[in-house]
Design an enzyme around this catalytic site. Structure first.
Site: not given
Length: 711
Positions: A244-245
């Site tokens: 995920d970012w």
């Protein structure tokens, strides 16, 4: 204009991934394991996802462009793309074919705008309706999640855009997602929280995004049990996993655990990973394995034959895709109750009163990473004005002065009250110090009702809901309007379940439209006036009391997930829901008859029924197949969804529909022997309109012998 988004470069055309790997230095290999340029691009655009993000896999020397990422799941967030109804709305359609069509439309818009990696398949299970990002998933049932997610993924990859399924795994609390540790035993994990991921992977999905949270003490981004032991060794996944970012990776050792790409920038998969390899703390084999997965996946989609000759920009938010967005909005709306008010008559509705601030707002849901900046949004008020004519539709009041609105309501032939939430009250939690381009929220949304929640001296938006009821001002508005107008219809805009106990006996009808996308306002009058019959079904259970759901603490940094949630929990505790999973009314009536069930040669089950439209209006019926389990060594739900279909029938028409249940969908996980088991005994088979349908059509099927399916 046509944009070629998958440049078929020489390195990937002429060389095998193994040969490319041999040609790369250690530094080049590691650089392919992270994104680059994210912070620069974001600073320049001042908006999340304005352009495709380089997300790993690139090598300039060999001419490999790499991965170009856009988020989802309401549409491609790059540019001005089509904003479809949110995933929860699409879950309410129970329509695999239409969801595949949505996936194809997203892929075409991705290709036209330079995207080859799309983060659109969010299938985290809705354990509690208060989860802030509930709108991004399809519902509370694992079987349903797997079916819908597979359809979206397959539609996307049909046009050679890499599909990402997320967030792996056990992600269902928003506010503390970066530090939450979820303890869960193996049986619960494998029967409740993983089957839908497995189904999407086995349908061909090529990439996985790890979750932020921990599972049993290990962050998902470096959880070897999830990323290697289960995902690859047991399920045979051959694609790549990306984080995920921002804050999705906490150590270079994620590479050994099975995380192939760190996004958005190399906090750990840069110099720190190189140094760990040089120091002998991490094997270079882990890097080689990750790069091979990335290259193999890129080559697969880049060199595949496209199903159409080009992907023009004209298709982005073009007539075909916006028409599909309206169709989805029409078929996702759930008619919760109707006391002979709907459909409205155009000939008798000369003056229509519209109430509620949400009727006037461009409100398509979350303003975080899933925000789609579509070229236009049709509000409920605008849609009604366009349909009936501006002179016939009057915006007559809101929740800021409910008594005045109620007094005005008596002057109309019918009253539409639009209530619910916005991105200020639910969605991805965005602290006040972070700007994702949501500058419009404080001005336009936070003053509504209780406004955005105040945290840390600034205005933070989104996050988990504290209450499942409407805000008091909206409840008062409904009561005031309905008291004066007997033809009051309440329209609920929300990402998941909204409790209605305070006003259900006041309002004659209610329709939940969720966040219905850019064409939601156009769909609304067609539903209210019977141009199309509502046909959506609730993909979650609506309780009579908030305490009937599992424990949910958005501030917790530790929680333990048990076996029960959703309709299975309501069955287990003999609790009567307000609306059961699968509930939804139409403007017609249907009968199911002639149920037949048989074992299939592979050990599965086939069930057929006859469905007839016994009403006077064309409509869509959604028969649902539930299986009840024989007594065995462990407790199982009283029934589990194991099939659903969509049947469109004219008045008086009938047809046969058939369900197939695969062997794995009949099994339970025996943690002691680490195998899946299908017990012998009598299985209950029912075809119903909901999980609590008293008129369900039932039969039984005997399994004379136990079966084992392995891991």
């Amino acid at each position: 204009m046509t944009v070629n988004t998958t440049s078929k470069v020489d390195a990937l055309r002429k060389m095998t991934p193994e040969d490319i790997l041999m040609a790369l230095s250690l530094e080049e290999k590691v650089s392919m394991m992270s994104g680059s340029g994210f912070y620069r691009i974001h600073a320049e655009a001042k908006k999340w996802g304005a352009t495709p993000y380089p997300a790993g896999g690139a090598n300039e020397r060999l001419g490999i462009d790499g991965l170009k990422f856009s988020d989802g799941p309401r549409g491609v967030i790059v540019g001005h793309s089509t904003c479809f109804p949110c995933s929860m709305a699409r879950g309410a359609t129970f329509d695999r074919d239409m969801e595949r069509e949505v996936g194809e439309a997203m892929a075409k818009e991705a290709r036209a705008q330079g995207v080859n990696l799309l983060g659109q398949v969010c299938i985290n299970l809705l354990r509690h309706p208060g989860w802030g990002r509930a709108q991004e998933t399809y519902g509370e049932d694992s079987y349903h999640l797997g079916e819908m997610g597979s359809a979206l993924s397959q539609g996307t990859q049909h046009h050679n855009v890499i599909s990402t399924v997320k967030h792996f795994a056990v992600n269902s609390i928003e506010n503390t997602r970066f530090k939450l540790n979820v303890e869960v035993d193996d049986r619960v994990l494998r029967e409740i929280y993983l089957p839908h991921f497995r189904k999407v992977i086995e349908s061909g999905c090529l990439s996985v995004m790890s979750a932020y949270n921990k599972v049993n003490g290990a962050y998902c981004g470096q959880n070897k049990y999830l990323l290697t032991d289960i995902l690859r060794d047991e399920w045979g996944f051959e694609g790549f996993v990306h984080s995920d970012w921002v804050l999705g990776v906490y150590s270079p050792h994620g590479a050994e655990a099975g995380l192939d790409i760190e996004n958005p920038e190399p906090a750990w998969y840069g110099d720190k990973l190189i140094q760990a390899i040089k120091d002998g703390k991490i094997s270079e084999t882990a890097v080689d394995t990750a790069v091979l997965r990335i290259l193999t996946t890129l080559q697969k989609v880049m060199l595949a034959e496209d199903p159409q000759s080009d992907y023009p920009m004209e298709a982005v938010a073009g007539a075909t895709h916006t028409a599909l967005a309206r169709k989805v909005a029409e078929q996702s709306a759930v008619l919760l109750w109707n006391r002979e008010v709907l459909p409205l008559s155009r000939s008798k509705t000369k003056r229509l009163g519209v109430f509620g601030r949400l009727a006037t707002l461009e409100n398509t849901g979350d303003k975080g990473s899933s925000r789609v900046d579509s070229p236009y949004i049709v509000t409920p008020l605008k849609g009604l004005e366009t349909y009936l004519g501006a002179d016939a539709v009057i915006y007559a009041g809101d929740e800021l002065a409910p008594d005045i609105a109620g007094h005005a309501a008596k002057d109309f032939d019918a009253a539409i009250v639009v209530v619910g939430y916005t991105a200020a009250e639910e969605g991805e939690y965005i602290p006040s110090e972070i700007n994702l381009g949501q500058d419009d929220i404080p001005e336009n949304l936070s003053s509504i009702l209780d406004g955005a929640r105040q945290r840390g001296g600034g205005t933070s938006i989104g996050g988990d809901r504290g209450s499942l009821s409407l805000p008091p001002a909206q409840i008062e508005l409904i009561q005031c309007v309905a008291k004066e107008n007997p033809n009051t219809i309440v329209v609920i805009i929300a990402g998941s379940a909204v409790m209605v106990e305070e006003w259900i006996h006041t309002a004659p009808a209610s329709l939940q439209t969720f966040y219905s996308g850019m064409e939601g306002g156009s769909a609304l009058p067609r539903l209210l006036f019977g141009d199309v019959s509502p046909c959506g079904r609730l993909p979650f259970t609506v309780a009579r009391d908030q305490t009937h759901y599992p424990l949910f603490d958005p501030s917790s940094e530790y929680t333990r997930y048990g076996y029960w949630h959703g309709y299975a929990l309501f069955d287990q505790e003999n609790t009567e829901p307000r609306f059961p999973f699968g509930h939804g009314l139409t403007y017609s009536h249907f009968d199911c008859t002639n149920i037949r069930a048989r074992r299939t040669p592979d050990g599965g089950v086939e069930v057929s029924v006859t469905v007839q439209n016994t009403g006077s209006t064309e409509a869509i019926e959604t028969p649902q197949l539930y299986v009840s389990w024989p007594a065995c060594a462990v407790i199982r739900p009283r029934k589990s969804l194991r099939g659903f279909s969509r049947v469109k029938l004219a008045a008086g028409q009938e047809t046969e529909t058939t369900f197939y249940v695969a062997p794995r969908d009949l099994a339970w996980f025996d943690a002691a022997s680490r195998t899946w088991r299908i017990d012998s005994g009598h299985y209950g088979i029912s075809v119903a309109r909901s999980a609590r349908d008293p008129d369900a059509l039932e039969t039984t099927l005997n399994f004379p012998e136990e079966m084992g399916l392995g891991i």
